[in-house]
Design a protein around this motif. Structure first.
Motif, short mmCIF file in Angstrom:
data_model
loop_
_atom_site.label_atom_id
_atom_site.label_comp_id
_atom_site.label_asym_id
_atom_site.label_seq_id
_atom_site.Cartn_x
_atom_site.Cartn_y
_atom_site.Cartn_z
N UNK A 28 40.65 39.70 40.74
CA UNK A 28 41.53 39.31 41.84
C UNK A 28 41.64 37.78 41.90
N UNK A 29 42.58 37.31 42.67
CA UNK A 29 42.73 35.88 42.91
C UNK A 29 41.46 35.33 43.54
N UNK A 30 40.84 36.07 44.42
CA UNK A 30 39.60 35.64 45.07
C UNK A 30 38.48 35.45 44.04
N UNK A 31 38.45 36.29 43.02
CA UNK A 31 37.46 36.11 41.95
C UNK A 31 37.62 34.76 41.28
N UNK A 32 38.87 34.38 41.00
CA UNK A 32 39.12 33.09 40.36
C UNK A 32 38.89 31.93 41.31
N UNK A 64 44.91 41.66 38.93
CA UNK A 64 46.01 41.64 39.87
C UNK A 64 46.97 40.55 39.36
N UNK A 65 48.21 40.58 39.75
CA UNK A 65 49.20 39.64 39.21
C UNK A 65 48.78 38.19 39.44
N UNK A 66 48.37 37.83 40.64
CA UNK A 66 47.96 36.45 40.92
C UNK A 66 46.76 36.06 40.06
N UNK A 67 45.84 37.01 39.83
CA UNK A 67 44.65 36.73 39.01
C UNK A 67 45.04 36.50 37.54
N UNK A 68 46.02 37.21 37.05
CA UNK A 68 46.49 36.99 35.68
C UNK A 68 47.05 35.56 35.56
N UNK A 69 47.78 35.11 36.56
CA UNK A 69 48.30 33.75 36.58
C UNK A 69 47.15 32.75 36.63
N UNK A 70 46.14 33.03 37.46
CA UNK A 70 44.95 32.17 37.55
C UNK A 70 44.25 32.07 36.20
N UNK A 71 44.17 33.19 35.49
CA UNK A 71 43.52 33.21 34.18
C UNK A 71 44.28 32.35 33.17
N UNK A 72 45.59 32.45 33.20
CA UNK A 72 46.42 31.64 32.30
C UNK A 72 46.25 30.15 32.61
N UNK A 73 46.28 29.78 33.88
CA UNK A 73 46.10 28.36 34.25
C UNK A 73 44.72 27.87 33.83
N UNK A 74 43.69 28.69 34.02
CA UNK A 74 42.33 28.32 33.62
C UNK A 74 42.28 28.10 32.11
N UNK A 75 42.88 29.00 31.34
CA UNK A 75 42.87 28.89 29.88
C UNK A 75 43.60 27.64 29.41
N UNK A 76 44.73 27.33 30.03
CA UNK A 76 45.48 26.14 29.65
C UNK A 76 44.71 24.86 29.98
#
Length: 127
Positions: A28-32, A64-76
């Motif tokens: 989830x977004x909260x996880x990130x 979750x969709x927001x978490x996938x976005x968080x993961x991409x931003x973290x990776x970049x």
């Protein structure tokens, strides 16, 4: 450190360490919101980090969709700081995703079904 879905710890010390991440369930977004500041705090004093990652996704159920976005931003943001990524799981789709990632990412990525083999590969300096 742990949230409902993600746990991580730095194992080792000095230049001989790796980051262990275990995912349980759906991220989830909260996880990130927990993970990213904790990770950044853990590496803030490392000059020019080259981090080996061991990610256990045996119980991973997606983002979750927001978490996938968080993961991409973290990776970049942090991708250049990674050296090797060992992914542990039992899911064939995730295995194929790791293999495709290996072609696209600027660091070594390898999938394992056994955590001990993943650790051995990760800690072997010869790749």
């Amino acid at each position: 450190m742990k949230t409902n879905s993600i746990r991580f710890e730095m194992i080792g010390s000095g230049k001989e360490f790796y980051c262990y991440i275990e995912v349980d369930g759906k991220l989830t977004h909260e996880d990130y919101e927990f993970f990213i500041p904790s990770f950044e705090s853990a590496i803030q004093h490392i000059k020019e980090p080259k981090i080996d990652l061991l990610i256990n996704i045996e119980n991973f159920n997606g983002w979750e969709i927001q978490a996938a976005w968080d993961d991409l931003k973290f990776s970049l943001k942090h991708g250049k700081e990674f050296n090797k990524l060992a992914v542990v799981g039992q899911n064939r789709l995730l295995e194929y995703s790791a293999k495709i990632s290996a072609w696209l990412l600027p660091y070594d990525v390898k999938f394992f079904e056994d955590i001990d083999r993943a650790k051995k590969w990760l800690l072997n300096n010869n790749s």
